[in-house]
Design an enzyme around this catalytic site. Structure first.
Site, mmCIF file in Angstrom:
data_model
loop_
_atom_site.group_PDB
_atom_site.id
_atom_site.type_symbol
_atom_site.label_atom_id
_atom_site.label_comp_id
_atom_site.label_asym_id
_atom_site.label_seq_id
_atom_site.Cartn_x
_atom_site.Cartn_y
_atom_site.Cartn_z
ATOM 1 N N SER A 99 45.678 -21.246 -4.336
ATOM 2 C CA SER A 99 45.456 -19.939 -3.343
ATOM 3 C C SER A 99 46.311 -19.944 -2.987
ATOM 4 C CB SER A 99 44.205 -19.718 -2.984
ATOM 5 O OG SER A 99 43.776 -20.735 -2.172
ATOM 6 N N HIS B 228 44.752 -18.860 -11.555
ATOM 7 C CA HIS B 228 43.911 -18.984 -10.374
ATOM 8 C C HIS B 228 42.930 -17.783 -10.414
ATOM 9 C CE1 HIS B 228 43.995 -17.347 -5.559
ATOM 10 N NE2 HIS B 228 43.443 -18.253 -5.759
ATOM 11 N N GLU C 46 44.514 -14.864 -11.699
ATOM 12 C CA GLU C 46 46.028 -14.531 -11.736
ATOM 13 C C GLU C 46 47.344 -15.973 -12.224
ATOM 14 O OE1 GLU C 46 46.834 -12.736 -7.603
ATOM 15 O OE2 GLU C 46 46.257 -14.793 -7.691
ATOM 16 N N ASN D 215 46.293 -12.873 -2.476
ATOM 17 C CA ASN D 215 45.776 -13.708 -1.117
ATOM 18 C C ASN D 215 46.697 -12.931 0.014
ATOM 19 O OD1 ASN D 215 43.814 -14.774 -0.971
ATOM 20 N ND2 ASN D 215 44.677 -16.661 -2.302
HETATM 21 N N1 CAA Z 1 27.508 -18.403 -8.117
HETATM 22 C C1 CAA Z 1 26.954 -18.329 -8.995
HETATM 23 N N2 CAA Z 1 26.672 -16.576 -9.474
HETATM 24 C C2 CAA Z 1 26.581 -15.764 -8.558
HETATM 25 C C3 CAA Z 1 26.922 -16.009 -6.846
HETATM 26 C C4 CAA Z 1 27.863 -17.543 -7.074
HETATM 27 N N3 CAA Z 1 27.395 -17.585 -6.019
HETATM 28 N N4 CAA Z 1 26.338 -15.068 -6.206
HETATM 29 C C5 CAA Z 1 26.240 -14.592 -7.389
HETATM 30 N N5 CAA Z 1 25.942 -14.591 -8.189
HETATM 31 C C6 CAA Z 1 25.776 -13.609 -9.226
HETATM 32 C C7 CAA Z 1 24.401 -13.791 -9.671
HETATM 33 O O1 CAA Z 1 23.743 -14.086 -9.705
HETATM 34 C C8 CAA Z 1 24.488 -12.029 -10.005
HETATM 35 O O2 CAA Z 1 24.093 -12.702 -11.927
HETATM 36 P P1 CAA Z 1 22.902 -12.202 -12.561
HETATM 37 O O3 CAA Z 1 23.620 -10.820 -13.014
HETATM 38 O O4 CAA Z 1 22.753 -13.508 -13.987
HETATM 39 O O5 CAA Z 1 22.367 -11.655 -11.255
HETATM 40 C C9 CAA Z 1 25.620 -11.282 -10.095
HETATM 41 O O6 CAA Z 1 26.845 -12.235 -9.635
HETATM 42 C C10 CAA Z 1 25.299 -10.131 -9.302
HETATM 43 O O7 CAA Z 1 24.929 -11.389 -7.667
HETATM 44 P P2 CAA Z 1 23.006 -10.744 -6.824
HETATM 45 O O8 CAA Z 1 22.432 -9.452 -7.066
HETATM 46 O O9 CAA Z 1 22.993 -11.701 -6.254
HETATM 47 O O10 CAA Z 1 24.090 -9.688 -5.655
HETATM 48 P P3 CAA Z 1 25.218 -9.109 -5.622
HETATM 49 O O11 CAA Z 1 26.161 -7.697 -6.405
HETATM 50 O O12 CAA Z 1 25.671 -8.535 -4.095
HETATM 51 O O13 CAA Z 1 27.184 -9.580 -5.913
HETATM 52 C C11 CAA Z 1 29.085 -11.003 -5.637
HETATM 53 C C12 CAA Z 1 27.519 -10.916 -5.275
HETATM 54 C C13 CAA Z 1 28.876 -11.238 -6.972
HETATM 55 C C14 CAA Z 1 29.513 -12.270 -4.778
HETATM 56 C C15 CAA Z 1 29.511 -9.426 -5.232
HETATM 57 O O14 CAA Z 1 28.998 -9.744 -3.806
HETATM 58 C C16 CAA Z 1 30.756 -9.646 -5.054
HETATM 59 O O15 CAA Z 1 31.355 -9.416 -6.023
HETATM 60 N N6 CAA Z 1 31.995 -9.928 -3.993
HETATM 61 C C17 CAA Z 1 33.285 -10.181 -3.522
HETATM 62 C C18 CAA Z 1 33.215 -11.292 -4.413
HETATM 63 C C19 CAA Z 1 35.040 -11.458 -4.650
HETATM 64 O O16 CAA Z 1 36.169 -11.527 -3.477
HETATM 65 N N7 CAA Z 1 35.459 -12.581 -4.573
HETATM 66 C C20 CAA Z 1 36.510 -13.293 -4.641
HETATM 67 C C21 CAA Z 1 37.036 -14.490 -2.975
HETATM 68 S S1 CAA Z 1 38.662 -14.278 -3.515
HETATM 69 C C22 CAA Z 1 39.158 -16.155 -4.183
HETATM 70 O O17 CAA Z 1 38.099 -16.710 -4.827
HETATM 71 C C23 CAA Z 1 40.496 -16.259 -3.902
HETATM 72 C C24 CAA Z 1 40.919 -17.022 -2.875
HETATM 73 O O18 CAA Z 1 41.874 -17.610 -2.958
HETATM 74 C C25 CAA Z 1 40.216 -17.137 -1.515
#
Ligand code: CAA
Length: 288
Positions: free
Chosen positions: A119, A140, A152, A190
């Site tokens: 990342s 990524h 990415e 990031n």
């Molecule tokens: N693992 C797998 N699936 C997951 C999950 C997890 N940790 N968390 C949620 N899900 C799935 C759920 O199972 C659900 O799928 P279904 O269709 O089977 O029901 C779906 O995602 C939606 O989940 P929820 O209804 O529980 O909750 P939500 O609508 O609030 O979505 C979320 C959860 C997708 C995490 C949403 O809050 C979101 O998009 N958050 C932002 C996440 C983000 O920005 N990620 C990037 C982080 S940065 C990174 O990863 C890179 C780095 O280099 C640091």
């Protein structure tokens, strides 16, 4: 060359997620971890994720079984020799990643493409430790991998066009949208995300608002699905701190200075969901 068999190094949050979407998309995946315990946990989570797709009607039970049949888990790095594409998703630390890449390289096919899910570490620097920097690329993914659309694709200085295109094809065939970005510190994701999270931690440290207030502002005012502090807990506070350090050291600009409260939380072992406590508490929370 068509990619059919993908090696994935590391069965943690990112590695098992990457393996899951690849077996679901028809690839044979050789999933490697040094720890048998991590490997079993990763395989268990892949099974759970694919079964959830069956419950939701997105996959038939038969397709799920076939996908699981394409997953081979191993603690022996030599078992990845058959792969024609290898994605490393081990701990976000240059020496650990370099060690994993060096360990696999002698067993790899000459034409194999190496991708790193780093990342923030320079792809050019990682590529330079291999015998084939032209066949090395950044790929990524985002957490949770099965849900987030973006990948990415990051060419290093020596990455050739064929490698970039193979990486883009892999991402697309796994249902993701590849976006090509150059090898700058933090790439695009990031470089934008981490300073926002870091600034949110400053707001908390300076008592501008409580954690929930800070998150509510970004969720309700900017339509972010999660607030920055909730997101930091999902990503891992240690990972956020490491990335801020990379930005700070790479740009040598004080605007990237890690917030002292972020450092304090990491020193206290409050790393977010994975340790049950970060800016929020997760008594039985999902580890992400
Ligand atoms: N693992 C797998 N699936 C997951 C999950 C997890 N940790 N968390 C949620 N899900 C799935 C759920 O199972 C659900 O799928 P279904 O269709 O089977 O029901 C779906 O995602 C939606 O989940 P929820 O209804 O529980 O909750 P939500 O609508 O609030 O979505 C979320 C959860 C997708 C995490 C949403 O809050 C979101 O998009 N958050 C932002 C996440 C983000 O920005 N990620 C990037 C982080 S940065 C990174 O990863 C890179 C780095 O280099 C640091």
């Amino acid at each position: 060359m068509e990619t059919k068999t993908v090696g994935v190094l590391g069965a943690g949050t990112m590695g098992h997620g990457i393996a899951q979407i690849l077996v679901r998309s028809g690839y044979t995946v050789l999933l490697h971890d040094l720890s048998q315990e991590f490997l079993e946990a990763g395989v268990g989570r892949i099974g759970k994720g694919l079964n959830r797709d069956v419950e939701k009607g997105r996959l038939t039970a038969e397709e799920c079984q076939k996908a699981l049949g394409r997953l081979k888990a191993t603690t022996r790095v030599s078992d990845l020799g058959e792969a024609n594409f290898i994605v490393e998703a081990v701990t976000e630390n240059f020496e650990v990643k370099a060690g994993a890449i060096r360990a696999i390289e002698p067993y790899s096919r000459p034409e194999v493409i190496f991708a790193s899910n780093t990342s923030s570490i320079s792809i050019t620097r990682l590529a330079a430790i291999t015998e084939r920097p032209d066949r090395f690329v950044g790929l990524h993914f985002f957490n949770p991998v099965p849900v987030m659309k973006l990948v990415e694709v990051v060419p290093g200085l020596a990455t050739c066009q064929e490698t970039i295109e193979a990486a883009e094809r892999l991402a697309t065939s796994a249902g993701k949208t590849p976006v090509r970005v150059n090898d700058g510190p933090g790439f695009v994701s990031n470089r934008l995300l981490m300073p926002m999270i870091n600034e949110a931690v400053y707001c908390l440290m300076e008592s501008v608002a409580e954690a929930k207030g800070i998150d509510d502002v970004m969720k309700l005012g900017m339509n972010h699905p999660m607030g920055p502090l909730e997101l930091a807990d999902l990503i891992g506070l240690d990972v956020c701190l490491d990335i801020m350090k990379v930005l700070y050291e790479s740009f040598r600009d004080s605007k990237y200075r890690p917030c002292p409260l972020l450092e304090k939380m990491v020193n206290a072992g409050r790393l977010g969901r994975k340790t049950g406590r970060g800016f929020y508490e997760y008594p039985q929370g999902r580890s992400g």
